[in-house]
Design a protein around this motif. Structure first.
Motif, PDB file in Angstrom:
ATOM      1  N   PHE A 172      10.654  56.293 -87.998  1.00 41.44           N
ATOM      2  CA  PHE A 172      10.521  56.971 -86.713  1.00 41.44           C
ATOM      3  C   PHE A 172       9.458  58.065 -86.710  1.00 41.44           C
ATOM      4  O   PHE A 172       8.940  58.425 -85.652  1.00 41.44           O
ATOM      5  N   HIS A 173       9.101  58.590 -87.892  1.00 45.18           N
ATOM      6  CA  HIS A 173       8.013  59.574 -87.915  1.00 45.18           C
ATOM      7  C   HIS A 173       6.666  58.919 -87.609  1.00 45.18           C
ATOM      8  O   HIS A 173       5.672  59.615 -87.419  1.00 45.18           O
ATOM      9  N   GLY A 180       9.937  56.810 -77.374  1.00 43.61           N
ATOM     10  CA  GLY A 180      10.204  57.682 -78.503  1.00 43.61           C
ATOM     11  C   GLY A 180      11.443  57.228 -79.254  1.00 43.61           C
ATOM     12  O   GLY A 180      12.176  56.336 -78.809  1.00 43.61           O
ATOM     13  N   PRO A 181      11.721  57.842 -80.409  1.00 44.08           N
ATOM     14  CA  PRO A 181      12.859  57.407 -81.222  1.00 44.08           C
ATOM     15  C   PRO A 181      14.186  57.354 -80.478  1.00 44.08           C
ATOM     16  O   PRO A 181      14.922  56.366 -80.593  1.00 44.08           O
ATOM     17  N   LEU A 215      11.208  61.473 -92.170  1.00 47.05           N
ATOM     18  CA  LEU A 215      10.700  62.644 -92.859  1.00 47.05           C
ATOM     19  C   LEU A 215      10.940  63.882 -92.005  1.00 47.05           C
ATOM     20  O   LEU A 215      10.567  63.918 -90.834  1.00 47.05           O
ATOM     21  N   VAL A 216      11.575  64.889 -92.601  1.00 47.36           N
ATOM     22  CA  VAL A 216      11.832  66.134 -91.883  1.00 47.36           C
ATOM     23  C   VAL A 216      11.443  67.315 -92.747  1.00 47.36           C
ATOM     24  O   VAL A 216      11.381  67.231 -93.979  1.00 47.36           O
ATOM     25  N   GLY A 276       3.537  59.633 -85.451  1.00 51.90           N
ATOM     26  CA  GLY A 276       4.290  60.441 -84.505  1.00 51.90           C
ATOM     27  C   GLY A 276       4.304  61.884 -84.942  1.00 51.90           C
ATOM     28  O   GLY A 276       3.338  62.612 -84.762  1.00 51.90           O
ATOM     29  N   ARG A 277       5.402  62.292 -85.598  1.00 53.36           N
ATOM     30  CA  ARG A 277       5.433  63.646 -86.137  1.00 53.36           C
ATOM     31  C   ARG A 277       6.548  63.795 -87.153  1.00 53.36           C
ATOM     32  O   ARG A 277       7.535  63.044 -87.132  1.00 53.36           O
ATOM     33  N   VAL A 278       6.375  64.753 -88.041  1.00 58.60           N
ATOM     34  CA  VAL A 278       7.461  65.178 -88.916  1.00 58.60           C
ATOM     35  C   VAL A 278       8.423  65.993 -88.055  1.00 58.60           C
ATOM     36  O   VAL A 278       7.999  66.886 -87.313  1.00 58.60           O
TER      37      VAL A 278
END
Length: 272
Positions: free
Chosen positions: A162-163, A172-173, A195-196, A219-221
């Motif tokens: 999802f990242h 989006g997720p 990833l977070v 996408g993004r962390v």
């Protein structure tokens, strides 16, 4: 952002992809110089990434084994499956029951080529070329229809993917999770992790770096609270949402991540 129905089948070895970078971290050979160079740059700021990738792979294997062995799941739909490596989902699950059906989904053309070569003789496993956001196309695909009976419990996997997609009301997720969940029978499962980091500098660096390196295929962390949102209305299996190396480890001496500038965070939820 809506995805085009037609995905490119061209392999561009000069642009890194998340799938090939992951392959490199796992010790695979299906990657190019651009992927290795991107990993080396990433390691300068987040040096735990190789261990993170290895622990994520072990988590996937443990979770699949648990779902097959303890909960009797015989159907798996793996979104963003990545390049074939050792102990893939179908191999883990089919050791429990050789009749288990598995469908892999990925938008990387190299995954399609290598996956289909690996599975030529396996009638119970298939690889389809689609973006994980294309739920209608995935669920209606002839191979999915052939192998997965959605009136029965199925395990849907979104393992460390999802990242790779940005936030969006429609793609989006959270939107993807809701769209998939409503199609699943009671007793089905959803495995989700990504990833977070709780460090905003790490989140910003990795997000910007990977977005540039992959030319927008990122996408993004996120943060742990974002992952928790995806498990709304799901019954989360013990031990809940955790750094994945601590999800039902095989032993007390199982490998752990040594640094925590970012982690793989998630778990497994059941449809009631």
């Amino acid at each position: 952002m809506r995805m085009e129905n037609k995905l490119s089948t061209k392999i561009d070895e000069n642009v890194p992809t998340a799938a090939r970078m992951y392959d490199y971290y796992l010790g695979g050979r299906d990657n190019y110089a651009a992927d290795r160079a991107a990993c080396e740059e990433l390691d300068k700021v987040v040096p735990s990434t190789r261990r993170l990738a290895l622990n994520n792979r072990r988590f996937l294997q443990r979770a699949v084994r648990t779902l097959a062995q303890e909960y009797g799941i015989r159907q798996f739909l793996d979104h963003g499956s990545g390049l074939p490596t050792q102990d893939n989902v179908h191999q883990v699950a089919q050791r429990i029951d050789p009749k288990t059906h598995v469908v892999y989904v990925d938008n990387d053309p190299m995954v399609l080529v290598h996956g289909r070569a690996l599975l030529q003789q396996d009638e119970r496993t298939a690889v389809i070329h689609a973006d994980m956001r294309q739920s209608d196309e995935i669920f209606s695909h002839p191979e999915t229809q052939r192998l997965i009976d959605f009136s029965q419990p199925v395990a849907v996997l979104f393992n460390s993917v999802f990242h790779c997609i940005p936030d969006s009301d429609t793609d989006g997720p959270l939107a993807v999770v809701r769209r998939v969940r409503e199609r699943l029978a009671p007793g089905s499962f959803m495995l989700m992790c990504q990833l977070v980091s709780e460090d905003p500098e790490v989140r910003d660096f990795v997000t910007d770096f990977m977005d540039r390196a992959t030319q927008g295929h990122w996408g993004r962390v996120r943060q742990e609270k974002d992952v928790a949102d995806w498990f709304e209305d799901l019954e989360t299996l013990e031990p809940g949402l955790v750094e994945v190396s601590t999800w039902r480890p095989d032993s007390e001496v199982a490998p752990r991540q040594l640094t925590h500038e970012w982690v793989e965070f998630g778990g497994v939820g059941r449809i009631r």
